[in-house]
Motif scaffolding. Sequence first.
Motif, mmCIF file in Angstrom:
data_model
loop_
_atom_site.group_PDB
_atom_site.id
_atom_site.type_symbol
_atom_site.label_atom_id
_atom_site.label_comp_id
_atom_site.label_asym_id
_atom_site.label_seq_id
_atom_site.Cartn_x
_atom_site.Cartn_y
_atom_site.Cartn_z
ATOM 1 N N ALA A 252 -4.763 2.084 4.393
ATOM 2 C CA ALA A 252 -5.464 0.884 3.941
ATOM 3 C C ALA A 252 -5.792 -0.063 5.081
ATOM 4 C CB ALA A 252 -4.631 0.156 2.892
ATOM 5 N N ILE A 253 -5.039 0.003 6.168
ATOM 6 C CA ILE A 253 -5.271 -0.890 7.302
ATOM 7 C C ILE A 253 -6.061 -0.213 8.417
ATOM 8 C CG2 ILE A 253 -4.102 -2.173 9.155
ATOM 9 C CD1 ILE A 253 -1.846 -2.719 7.154
ATOM 10 N N ARG A 254 -5.790 1.067 8.666
ATOM 11 C CA ARG A 254 -6.389 1.726 9.825
ATOM 12 C C ARG A 254 -7.355 2.866 9.495
ATOM 13 N NH1 ARG A 254 -4.208 0.509 14.756
ATOM 14 N NH2 ARG A 254 -2.336 -0.809 14.752
ATOM 15 N N GLY A 255 -7.331 3.350 8.265
ATOM 16 C CA GLY A 255 -8.193 4.471 7.906
ATOM 17 C C GLY A 255 -9.664 4.136 8.059
ATOM 18 N N GLY A 256 -10.421 5.065 8.607
ATOM 19 C CA GLY A 256 -11.855 4.886 8.751
ATOM 20 C C GLY A 256 -12.284 4.082 9.953
ATOM 21 N N THR A 257 -11.354 3.416 10.636
ATOM 22 C CA THR A 257 -11.719 2.549 11.759
ATOM 23 C C THR A 257 -12.328 3.357 12.898
ATOM 24 O OG1 THR A 257 -9.986 0.963 11.221
ATOM 25 C CG2 THR A 257 -10.863 0.897 13.456
ATOM 26 N N LEU B 98 -13.530 -4.190 3.643
ATOM 27 C CA LEU B 98 -12.577 -3.608 4.588
ATOM 28 C C LEU B 98 -11.387 -4.539 4.801
ATOM 29 C CD1 LEU B 98 -14.928 -2.087 7.313
ATOM 30 C CD2 LEU B 98 -13.098 -0.847 6.166
ATOM 31 N N LYS B 99 -11.667 -5.830 4.936
ATOM 32 C CA LYS B 99 -10.582 -6.806 5.108
ATOM 33 C C LYS B 99 -9.734 -6.883 3.837
ATOM 34 C CE LYS B 99 -11.131 -6.620 8.488
ATOM 35 N NZ LYS B 99 -10.229 -6.369 9.634
ATOM 36 N N GLY B 100 -10.380 -6.797 2.672
ATOM 37 C CA GLY B 100 -9.645 -6.838 1.421
ATOM 38 C C GLY B 100 -8.704 -5.663 1.254
ATOM 39 N N LEU B 101 -9.122 -4.481 1.704
ATOM 40 C CA LEU B 101 -8.289 -3.288 1.552
ATOM 41 C C LEU B 101 -6.990 -3.389 2.336
ATOM 42 C CD1 LEU B 101 -10.912 -0.381 1.644
ATOM 43 C CD2 LEU B 101 -9.665 -1.265 -0.333
ATOM 44 N N THR C 203 -4.903 -5.699 2.358
ATOM 45 C CA THR C 203 -3.851 -6.312 1.543
ATOM 46 C C THR C 203 -3.864 -5.806 0.101
ATOM 47 O OG1 THR C 203 -5.290 -8.196 1.010
ATOM 48 C CG2 THR C 203 -3.856 -8.408 2.942
ATOM 49 N N LEU C 204 -4.662 -4.776 -0.192
ATOM 50 C CA LEU C 204 -4.804 -4.286 -1.567
ATOM 51 C C LEU C 204 -3.463 -3.905 -2.184
ATOM 52 C CD1 LEU C 204 -6.346 -3.237 -4.036
ATOM 53 C CD2 LEU C 204 -6.748 -1.092 -2.780
#
Length: 402
Positions: A21-26, A261-264, A266-267
């Motif tokens: 949720a924090i680093r995936g896809g970056t 992306l920012k919301g994910l 802290t999802l």
Amino acid sequence: MKRTTGQDRTQTRNWRPATRAIRGGTWRSEMGETSEALFLTSGYSFDDAATVAARFMGEEEGMTYSRLQNPTVAMLEERIALLEGAEACRTQASGMAAMTAALLCQLSAGDHMVAARAAFGSCRWLGDHLLPRFGVEVTVVDAGDLAQWEAAIRPNTKVFFFETPANPTMDIADLAGIAAIARAHGITTVVDNAFCSPALQRPMEFGIDVVAYSATKLMDGQGRVLAGAVCGSEEFINDKLLPFQRNTGPNLSPFNAWVVLKGLETLDLRAKKQSENALALGKFIEGRVPKILHPWLDSHPQQALAMKQMDACGPIFSFVLDGGREQAWGLLDGLKLIDISNNIGDSRSLMCHPASTTHFNMGPEGREAMGIGEGMLRINVGLEDIDDLIEDFDQALTNVGL
């Protein structure tokens, strides 16, 4: 983390959900930014004609036009796919753009779709009004009755479409049961998972083919932007959804993608804390109202199934007052902290009267068939202190004689 690690499935598939949720896809540019870069561009330039031709023919990877690809949007799509456990994802401009694209990309005149009776009003509108205009027949069933799904199948049935929990009746559909019926007949299952997000429920783990989202809801979760997403196999996304999206254009803007992306990040924290608050508030309300529709309470007839499919109850539930619209509106007007608003998944507590808002377009007979009466209220429980929420409800309920 190296520049391209977040896009490397050989690495990211080993990460746990909170890390994804924090680093995936970056993907980091040559500047080495830690936060995802925001690419506000409609198009791209190329060093030579052969490169752009190769990209348009699909012979070379890379950006061509922001209606097809954008680096910020691509990061969001990969992150959602990782959280969902899907091979691929494409984002759209809103939740309803996602629902529409997920259906229209695979249905044609002469096809048949089976849809759940209880659903968000605009999703019902797709099946009741839009699809029939283009020659697609739709049969509506009680999503909780597996026999009705089986009985509704025709030789030309192509799609099963439903949501669980259902909006706003909180009906729970058996994901594995419906998926098994569909798979046996070569039918594609499409599930609207906006009430849960992948933090609380991952329909593909139960055999569902396609999962669609209003990412406006829990994924952003802070009332900032509209966004949608569709997850599925690479074959479905690339061969069915992408041609539809490329040529009709329901695309997500890079800025909105960046916000989600920012919301994910802290999802998981938000979804679980909101679920905790929703359970506590539901227990308080249950003793004060005639009927409550909350999947985690013993009074819900499908509590066991809900707990099997969901990691937590989610932030949303409904309840019914005997005094009809007058009493329901009176309770809404008596709130001092909780907002009257038709959105869900927000970090703020929001409540609405479905019969006069989200399901107004269904008409009295349509609402009655769905079980939506004039006394029903739906609440999205936020991140406020639970004692403040209970105090606000206590005085509002007292205000209407409850």
